[in-house]
Design an enzyme around this catalytic site. Structure first.
Site, PDB file in Angstrom:
ATOM      1  N   ASP A   1       0.608  -1.215   0.053  1.00  0.00           N
ATOM      2  CA  ASP A   1      -0.013   0.159   0.034  1.00  0.00           C
ATOM      3  C   ASP A   1       0.801   1.347  -0.128  1.00  0.00           C
ATOM      4  O   ASP A   1       2.070   1.291   0.290  1.00  0.00           O
ATOM      5  CB  ASP A   1      -1.011   0.177   1.251  1.00  0.00           C
ATOM      6  CG  ASP A   1      -0.180  -0.269   2.596  1.00  0.00           C
ATOM      7  OD1 ASP A   1       0.699  -0.938   2.578  1.00  0.00           O
ATOM      8  OD2 ASP A   1      -0.772   0.352   3.693  1.00  0.00           O
TER       9      ASP A   1
ATOM     10  N   GLU B   1      -0.639  -2.022   5.231  1.00  0.00           N
ATOM     11  CA  GLU B   1       0.089  -2.000   6.278  1.00  0.00           C
ATOM     12  C   GLU B   1      -0.113  -0.634   7.138  1.00  0.00           C
ATOM     13  O   GLU B   1       0.217  -0.542   8.339  1.00  0.00           O
ATOM     14  CB  GLU B   1       1.594  -2.134   5.837  1.00  0.00           C
ATOM     15  CG  GLU B   1       2.536  -2.132   6.988  1.00  0.00           C
ATOM     16  CD  GLU B   1       3.082  -0.817   7.745  1.00  0.00           C
ATOM     17  OE1 GLU B   1       3.409  -0.827   8.974  1.00  0.00           O
ATOM     18  OE2 GLU B   1       3.432   0.110   6.767  1.00  0.00           O
TER      19      GLU B   1
END
Length: 395
Positions: free
Chosen positions: A80, A138
Protein backbone atom coordinates in the site's frame (compact mmCIF):
# COMPACT_ATOMS: atom_id res chain seq x y z
CA UNK A 1 25.11 -20.75 -4.15
CA UNK A 2 26.26 -17.12 -3.81
CA UNK A 3 27.45 -17.03 -7.40
CA UNK A 4 24.19 -18.47 -8.71
CA UNK A 5 22.11 -15.97 -6.74
CA UNK A 6 24.17 -13.00 -7.88
CA UNK A 7 23.98 -14.08 -11.52
CA UNK A 8 20.22 -14.62 -11.40
CA UNK A 9 19.74 -11.27 -9.68
CA UNK A 10 21.76 -9.64 -12.47
CA UNK A 11 19.57 -11.33 -15.07
CA UNK A 12 16.40 -10.26 -13.25
CA UNK A 13 17.54 -6.71 -12.48
CA UNK A 14 15.78 -5.00 -15.38
CA UNK A 15 12.50 -6.81 -14.66
CA UNK A 16 12.63 -5.83 -10.98
CA UNK A 17 13.27 -2.20 -11.93
CA UNK A 18 10.30 -2.30 -14.30
CA UNK A 19 8.09 -3.69 -11.54
CA UNK A 20 9.27 -1.04 -9.09
CA UNK A 21 8.65 1.82 -11.53
CA UNK A 22 5.23 0.53 -12.47
CA UNK A 23 4.20 0.25 -8.83
CA UNK A 24 5.59 3.70 -8.05
CA UNK A 25 3.66 5.19 -10.97
CA UNK A 26 0.35 3.54 -10.02
CA UNK A 27 0.14 3.59 -6.22
CA UNK A 28 -2.98 2.63 -4.29
CA UNK A 29 -4.04 3.40 -0.74
CA UNK A 30 -4.39 0.86 2.07
CA UNK A 31 -7.04 -1.80 1.41
CA UNK A 32 -7.59 -0.35 -2.09
CA UNK A 33 -4.73 -2.26 -3.77
CA UNK A 34 -6.94 -3.91 -6.41
CA UNK A 35 -4.82 -3.09 -9.46
CA UNK A 36 -1.55 -3.63 -7.59
CA UNK A 37 -2.73 -7.10 -6.58
CA UNK A 38 -3.84 -7.87 -10.15
CA UNK A 39 -0.45 -6.74 -11.46
CA UNK A 40 1.43 -9.03 -9.06
CA UNK A 41 -0.84 -12.00 -9.70
CA UNK A 42 -0.27 -11.62 -13.44
CA UNK A 43 3.48 -11.80 -12.85
CA UNK A 44 2.93 -15.01 -10.87
CA UNK A 45 0.65 -16.46 -13.58
CA UNK A 46 3.21 -15.68 -16.29
CA UNK A 47 5.92 -17.42 -14.24
CA UNK A 48 3.73 -20.43 -13.45
CA UNK A 49 3.86 -19.80 -9.69
CA UNK A 50 0.73 -21.01 -7.82
CA UNK A 51 -0.90 -18.60 -5.41
CA UNK A 52 -3.96 -17.69 -3.36
CA UNK A 53 -5.39 -14.20 -3.66
CA UNK A 54 -7.87 -11.91 -1.88
CA UNK A 55 -6.60 -12.88 1.56
CA UNK A 56 -7.50 -10.26 4.16
CA UNK A 57 -8.48 -7.95 1.33
CA UNK A 58 -6.20 -7.91 -1.71
CA UNK A 59 -3.47 -10.01 -0.09
CA UNK A 60 -1.63 -12.72 -2.00
CA UNK A 61 0.34 -15.76 -0.86
CA UNK A 62 2.40 -17.57 -3.51
CA UNK A 63 3.89 -21.03 -3.04
CA UNK A 64 7.22 -22.28 -4.40
CA UNK A 65 7.87 -25.94 -3.69
CA UNK A 66 11.32 -27.46 -3.85
CA UNK A 67 12.16 -30.95 -5.04
CA UNK A 68 11.56 -32.62 -1.64
CA UNK A 69 9.87 -31.87 1.64
CA UNK A 70 11.78 -29.59 3.96
CA UNK A 71 11.53 -26.36 5.88
CA UNK A 72 8.83 -23.76 5.21
CA UNK A 73 9.92 -20.12 4.96
CA UNK A 74 7.64 -17.07 4.70
CA UNK A 75 8.76 -13.86 2.97
CA UNK A 76 6.60 -10.75 3.36
CA UNK A 77 6.26 -7.43 1.50
CA UNK A 78 3.59 -4.73 1.88
CA UNK A 79 1.87 -3.15 -1.13
CA UNK A 80 0.00 0.00 0.00
CA UNK A 81 0.84 3.67 -0.57
CA UNK A 82 0.16 6.90 1.34
CA UNK A 83 -2.13 9.92 0.95
CA UNK A 84 0.61 12.29 -0.25
CA UNK A 85 0.98 14.32 -3.45
CA UNK A 86 4.33 13.41 -5.01
CA UNK A 87 6.78 16.26 -5.65
CA UNK A 88 9.51 14.26 -7.42
CA UNK A 89 10.06 15.22 -11.07
CA UNK A 90 10.72 11.75 -12.52
CA UNK A 91 9.43 9.83 -15.57
CA UNK A 92 7.56 7.35 -13.35
CA UNK A 93 6.04 9.92 -11.01
CA UNK A 94 2.70 8.89 -9.49
CA UNK A 95 -0.22 9.49 -11.85
CA UNK A 96 -2.74 9.10 -9.02
CA UNK A 97 -3.51 12.44 -7.39
CA UNK A 98 -2.59 12.65 -3.70
CA UNK A 99 -1.39 9.05 -3.62
CA UNK A 100 2.30 8.18 -3.46
CA UNK A 101 4.65 5.37 -2.50
CA UNK A 102 6.40 7.51 0.10
CA UNK A 103 7.50 4.68 2.39
CA UNK A 104 9.16 2.24 0.00
CA UNK A 105 6.43 -0.37 -0.25
CA UNK A 106 6.85 -0.31 -4.03
CA UNK A 107 10.47 -1.37 -3.49
CA UNK A 108 9.44 -4.05 -0.98
CA UNK A 109 6.96 -5.56 -3.43
CA UNK A 110 9.34 -5.34 -6.39
CA UNK A 111 12.11 -7.06 -4.40
CA UNK A 112 9.79 -9.86 -3.31
CA UNK A 113 8.47 -10.28 -6.85
CA UNK A 114 12.05 -10.58 -8.13
CA UNK A 115 12.92 -12.99 -5.34
CA UNK A 116 9.87 -15.10 -6.21
CA UNK A 117 10.90 -15.31 -9.86
CA UNK A 118 14.43 -16.39 -8.94
CA UNK A 119 13.38 -18.97 -6.36
CA UNK A 120 10.93 -20.40 -8.86
CA UNK A 121 13.82 -20.94 -11.28
CA UNK A 122 15.81 -22.66 -8.52
CA UNK A 123 13.01 -24.88 -7.19
CA UNK A 124 14.72 -28.08 -8.39
CA UNK A 125 17.85 -27.12 -6.42
CA UNK A 126 16.40 -26.89 -2.90
CA UNK A 127 14.18 -28.84 -0.52
CA UNK A 128 11.27 -27.21 1.27
CA UNK A 129 8.70 -24.53 0.53
CA UNK A 130 8.88 -20.75 0.25
CA UNK A 131 5.73 -18.68 0.78
CA UNK A 132 6.03 -15.16 -0.70
CA UNK A 133 3.36 -12.99 0.94
CA UNK A 134 2.21 -9.73 -0.64
CA UNK A 135 0.32 -7.89 2.10
CA UNK A 136 -2.27 -5.10 1.86
CA UNK A 137 -2.93 -2.29 4.29
CA UNK A 138 0.19 -1.98 6.41
CA UNK A 139 -0.29 1.78 6.83
CA UNK A 140 -3.86 1.70 8.11
CA UNK A 141 -5.63 0.28 11.15
CA UNK A 142 -6.46 -2.56 11.75
CA UNK A 143 -3.47 -3.68 9.63
CA UNK A 144 -3.34 -6.03 6.67
CA UNK A 145 -1.18 -8.54 8.55
CA UNK A 146 -3.87 -8.92 11.19
CA UNK A 147 -6.60 -9.33 8.55
CA UNK A 148 -4.60 -11.92 6.61
CA UNK A 149 -4.11 -13.94 9.79
CA UNK A 150 -7.80 -13.64 10.69
CA UNK A 151 -8.65 -14.74 7.15
CA UNK A 152 -6.78 -18.00 7.73
CA UNK A 153 -3.72 -17.41 5.57
CA UNK A 154 -1.84 -20.18 7.41
CA UNK A 155 -4.72 -22.61 7.94
CA UNK A 156 -3.37 -25.06 5.34
CA UNK A 157 0.35 -24.39 5.58
CA UNK A 158 2.31 -22.35 8.11
CA UNK A 159 5.91 -21.14 7.84
CA UNK A 160 8.45 -22.08 10.47
CA UNK A 161 9.92 -18.59 10.28
CA UNK A 162 9.22 -15.31 8.48
CA UNK A 163 11.43 -12.62 7.00
CA UNK A 164 10.61 -9.03 6.03
CA UNK A 165 12.72 -6.10 4.87
CA UNK A 166 11.99 -2.37 4.97
CA UNK A 167 13.67 0.55 3.21
CA UNK A 168 15.64 3.13 5.20
CA UNK A 169 16.75 6.48 3.77
CA UNK A 170 19.44 6.88 6.45
CA UNK A 171 21.36 3.78 5.33
CA UNK A 172 23.51 3.69 2.19
CA UNK A 173 22.45 1.52 -0.71
CA UNK A 174 24.16 -1.86 -0.66
CA UNK A 175 23.86 -2.14 3.11
CA UNK A 176 21.37 -3.82 5.47
CA UNK A 177 20.95 -3.75 9.25
CA UNK A 178 19.65 -6.34 11.71
CA UNK A 179 18.58 -6.17 15.35
CA UNK A 180 17.57 -8.79 17.91
CA UNK A 181 14.61 -8.41 20.23
CA UNK A 182 12.15 -5.52 20.09
CA UNK A 183 13.07 -3.23 17.18
CA UNK A 184 9.84 -1.27 16.67
CA UNK A 185 7.19 -0.09 19.12
CA UNK A 186 3.56 -1.04 19.44
CA UNK A 187 1.06 1.60 18.32
CA UNK A 188 -2.36 2.28 19.82
CA UNK A 189 -4.54 5.23 18.89
CA UNK A 190 -6.23 7.26 21.64
CA UNK A 191 -9.49 9.05 20.79
CA UNK A 192 -11.23 11.21 23.40
CA UNK A 193 -14.34 13.38 23.45
CA UNK A 194 -14.57 15.67 26.50
CA UNK A 195 -18.13 16.82 27.24
CA UNK A 196 -19.41 19.53 29.55
CA UNK A 197 -21.60 22.60 29.76
CA UNK A 198 -20.06 25.30 27.63
CA UNK A 199 -20.72 29.00 27.81
CA UNK A 200 -19.18 32.43 28.26
CA UNK A 201 -15.49 32.42 29.05
CA UNK A 202 -15.94 35.33 31.45
CA UNK A 203 -18.18 33.23 33.70
CA UNK A 204 -16.29 29.99 34.34
CA UNK A 205 -18.25 29.33 37.54
CA UNK A 206 -21.37 28.71 35.46
CA UNK A 207 -19.82 26.21 33.04
CA UNK A 208 -17.70 23.06 32.89
CA UNK A 209 -14.53 24.12 31.11
CA UNK A 210 -14.00 21.42 28.49
CA UNK A 211 -10.92 23.17 27.10
CA UNK A 212 -9.24 23.19 30.49
CA UNK A 213 -10.21 19.55 31.02
CA UNK A 214 -8.72 18.57 27.67
CA UNK A 215 -5.54 20.48 28.47
CA UNK A 216 -5.27 18.81 31.87
CA UNK A 217 -5.72 15.40 30.21
CA UNK A 218 -2.81 16.04 27.84
CA UNK A 219 -0.58 16.90 30.79
CA UNK A 220 -1.87 14.16 33.11
CA UNK A 221 -1.24 11.26 30.73
CA UNK A 222 2.40 12.33 30.39
CA UNK A 223 2.81 11.37 34.03
CA UNK A 224 1.97 7.79 33.08
CA UNK A 225 5.12 7.77 30.96
CA UNK A 226 7.24 9.55 33.58
CA UNK A 227 5.91 7.98 36.81
CA UNK A 228 3.91 4.80 36.08
CA UNK A 229 6.00 3.22 33.32
CA UNK A 230 8.83 0.79 33.96
CA UNK A 231 11.81 3.15 33.40
CA UNK A 232 13.74 0.42 31.59
CA UNK A 233 11.07 0.11 28.86
CA UNK A 234 10.71 2.96 26.31
CA UNK A 235 7.20 4.36 25.85
CA UNK A 236 5.72 7.53 24.34
CA UNK A 237 2.29 9.18 24.54
CA UNK A 238 1.70 12.01 22.09
CA UNK A 239 -1.41 14.02 21.27
CA UNK A 240 -1.35 15.56 17.80
CA UNK A 241 -4.98 16.63 17.54
CA UNK A 242 -7.01 18.86 19.88
CA UNK A 243 -10.14 20.55 18.54
CA UNK A 244 -12.01 23.05 20.70
CA UNK A 245 -14.45 24.74 18.36
CA UNK A 246 -15.17 27.77 20.51
CA UNK A 247 -13.94 31.35 20.35
CA UNK A 248 -11.90 33.80 22.40
CA UNK A 249 -14.70 34.08 24.93
CA UNK A 250 -16.71 30.92 24.22
CA UNK A 251 -16.08 27.56 25.86
CA UNK A 252 -17.57 24.79 23.66
CA UNK A 253 -19.68 21.94 25.00
CA UNK A 254 -17.31 19.42 23.42
CA UNK A 255 -13.57 19.07 22.80
CA UNK A 256 -12.00 16.21 20.84
CA UNK A 257 -8.49 14.85 21.18
CA UNK A 258 -6.53 12.20 19.31
CA UNK A 259 -3.12 10.79 20.07
CA UNK A 260 -0.87 7.77 19.98
CA UNK A 261 0.60 5.46 22.60
CA UNK A 262 3.84 3.65 21.70
CA UNK A 263 5.65 1.02 23.77
CA UNK A 264 8.63 -1.29 23.22
CA UNK A 265 7.23 -4.17 25.27
CA UNK A 266 3.89 -5.86 24.66
CA UNK A 267 3.38 -6.81 28.32
CA UNK A 268 4.08 -3.26 29.53
CA UNK A 269 1.75 -1.99 26.84
CA UNK A 270 -1.08 -4.16 28.19
CA UNK A 271 -0.39 -2.93 31.73
CA UNK A 272 -0.36 0.77 30.84
CA UNK A 273 -3.41 0.94 28.57
CA UNK A 274 -5.96 0.63 31.42
CA UNK A 275 -4.02 3.30 33.35
CA UNK A 276 -4.29 5.67 30.40
CA UNK A 277 -8.05 5.22 30.29
CA UNK A 278 -8.36 5.59 34.08
CA UNK A 279 -6.26 8.77 34.15
CA UNK A 280 -8.30 10.38 31.38
CA UNK A 281 -11.60 9.59 33.09
CA UNK A 282 -10.51 10.87 36.51
CA UNK A 283 -8.96 14.03 35.09
CA UNK A 284 -12.11 14.89 33.17
CA UNK A 285 -14.23 14.23 36.25
CA UNK A 286 -12.01 16.46 38.41
CA UNK A 287 -12.81 19.28 35.97
CA UNK A 288 -16.53 18.58 36.21
CA UNK A 289 -16.67 17.00 32.76
CA UNK A 290 -17.47 13.65 31.25
CA UNK A 291 -15.57 11.93 28.49
CA UNK A 292 -15.82 9.21 25.89
CA UNK A 293 -12.63 7.21 25.34
CA UNK A 294 -11.70 4.86 22.54
CA UNK A 295 -8.37 3.03 22.51
CA UNK A 296 -8.76 0.40 19.78
CA UNK A 297 -6.33 -2.50 19.68
CA UNK A 298 -3.47 -1.34 17.49
CA UNK A 299 -0.21 -2.90 16.25
CA UNK A 300 1.96 -4.97 18.60
CA UNK A 301 5.66 -4.28 18.94
CA UNK A 302 7.90 -5.89 16.34
CA UNK A 303 10.06 -8.38 18.21
CA UNK A 304 12.77 -10.17 16.24
CA UNK A 305 13.58 -13.70 17.29
CA UNK A 306 17.17 -13.60 18.53
CA UNK A 307 18.23 -16.94 17.05
CA UNK A 308 16.62 -16.36 13.66
CA UNK A 309 17.97 -12.81 13.45
CA UNK A 310 21.50 -13.86 14.35
CA UNK A 311 21.39 -16.52 11.64
CA UNK A 312 19.95 -14.07 9.09
CA UNK A 313 22.65 -11.48 9.79
CA UNK A 314 25.37 -14.11 9.31
CA UNK A 315 23.82 -15.24 6.02
CA UNK A 316 23.60 -11.61 4.87
CA UNK A 317 27.32 -11.20 5.57
CA UNK A 318 28.00 -14.18 3.31
CA UNK A 319 26.20 -12.63 0.31
CA UNK A 320 26.90 -8.91 0.92
CA UNK A 321 30.15 -8.88 2.88
CA UNK A 322 30.56 -8.10 6.59
CA UNK A 323 31.19 -4.42 5.88
CA UNK A 324 27.67 -4.09 4.46
CA UNK A 325 25.77 -5.61 7.40
CA UNK A 326 25.22 -3.41 10.44
CA UNK A 327 23.24 -3.03 13.66
CA UNK A 328 19.64 -1.90 13.31
CA UNK A 329 18.55 1.29 15.03
CA UNK A 330 15.52 0.74 17.25
CA UNK A 331 12.61 3.08 16.62
CA UNK A 332 9.36 4.13 18.27
CA UNK A 333 7.63 3.87 14.90
CA UNK A 334 5.48 0.81 14.33
CA UNK A 335 4.82 -1.93 11.76
CA UNK A 336 2.02 -4.46 11.52
CA UNK A 337 4.60 -7.17 10.78
CA UNK A 338 4.44 -7.42 14.58
CA UNK A 339 1.29 -9.54 14.16
CA UNK A 340 3.29 -12.15 12.22
CA UNK A 341 6.24 -11.93 14.63
CA UNK A 342 3.91 -12.59 17.58
CA UNK A 343 3.00 -16.02 16.25
CA UNK A 344 6.00 -17.08 14.13
CA UNK A 345 9.75 -16.71 14.84
CA UNK A 346 10.70 -13.82 12.58
CA UNK A 347 13.25 -11.24 11.58
CA UNK A 348 12.56 -7.76 10.24
CA UNK A 349 15.58 -5.94 8.84
CA UNK A 350 16.38 -2.60 7.18
CA UNK A 351 17.41 -2.15 3.55
CA UNK A 352 19.53 0.92 2.78
CA UNK A 353 18.20 3.05 -0.11
CA UNK A 354 20.33 6.20 0.15
CA UNK A 355 22.61 6.60 -2.87
CA UNK A 356 24.20 8.89 -5.43
CA UNK A 357 21.03 8.96 -7.51
CA UNK A 358 18.80 10.40 -4.78
CA UNK A 359 20.93 12.63 -2.48
CA UNK A 360 18.31 15.40 -2.27
CA UNK A 361 15.33 13.16 -1.61
CA UNK A 362 13.31 13.35 1.56
CA UNK A 363 12.64 10.94 4.37
CA UNK A 364 9.89 8.35 4.44
CA UNK A 365 6.33 9.76 4.49
CA UNK A 366 7.37 12.95 2.67
CA UNK A 367 6.50 14.08 -0.86
CA UNK A 368 10.11 13.75 -2.07
CA UNK A 369 10.92 10.27 -0.84
CA UNK A 370 12.62 8.21 -3.55
CA UNK A 371 14.92 5.21 -3.35
CA UNK A 372 18.23 4.74 -5.10
CA UNK A 373 17.28 1.93 -7.49
CA UNK A 374 20.60 0.15 -7.02
CA UNK A 375 19.15 -0.85 -3.62
CA UNK A 376 16.77 -3.17 -5.44
CA UNK A 377 19.73 -5.42 -6.30
CA UNK A 378 20.68 -5.65 -2.62
CA UNK A 379 17.07 -6.27 -1.63
CA UNK A 380 16.60 -9.16 -4.04
CA UNK A 381 20.02 -10.67 -3.29
CA UNK A 382 19.41 -10.59 0.45
CA UNK A 383 15.83 -11.85 0.34
CA UNK A 384 16.72 -14.69 -2.04
CA UNK A 385 19.89 -15.77 -0.26
CA UNK A 386 18.32 -15.70 3.21
CA UNK A 387 15.47 -17.92 2.01
CA UNK A 388 17.85 -20.43 0.41
CA UNK A 389 20.21 -20.56 3.40
CA UNK A 390 17.39 -21.05 5.89
CA UNK A 391 16.03 -23.85 3.69
CA UNK A 392 19.48 -25.49 3.71
CA UNK A 393 19.98 -25.08 7.46
CA UNK A 394 19.12 -28.20 9.47
CA UNK A 395 19.10 -26.59 12.95
Amino acid sequence: MKGIVKELVRQTQQKVSEIYRHLHMYPELSFEEKETSAYITQILVDAGVPFRKNIGGYGIMARIEGKEKGRIIGLRADMDALFIQEANDIPFRSVNQHIMHACGHDAHTACLAGTTLILNQLRDKFDGIVLPIFQPGEEKHPGGARLMLEDGIFNEIKPELMIAQHTNMEIDSGKVTFGEGCVMASADEIHIVVKGKGGHGAMPHRINDTVLAASEIVVAVQQIVSRRRNPFIPAVITFGRLIADGATNIIPDKVTLAGTFRCMDNNERKRLKPLIRETIQHTAKACGCECEISIPEGYPAVTNDAFVTRKAANYAREILGSENVGEMERRMTSEDFGFFAETIPSTFYRLGVKGKNNPQCGEQHTDRFLIDESALITGVETFTYLALRFLQDKY
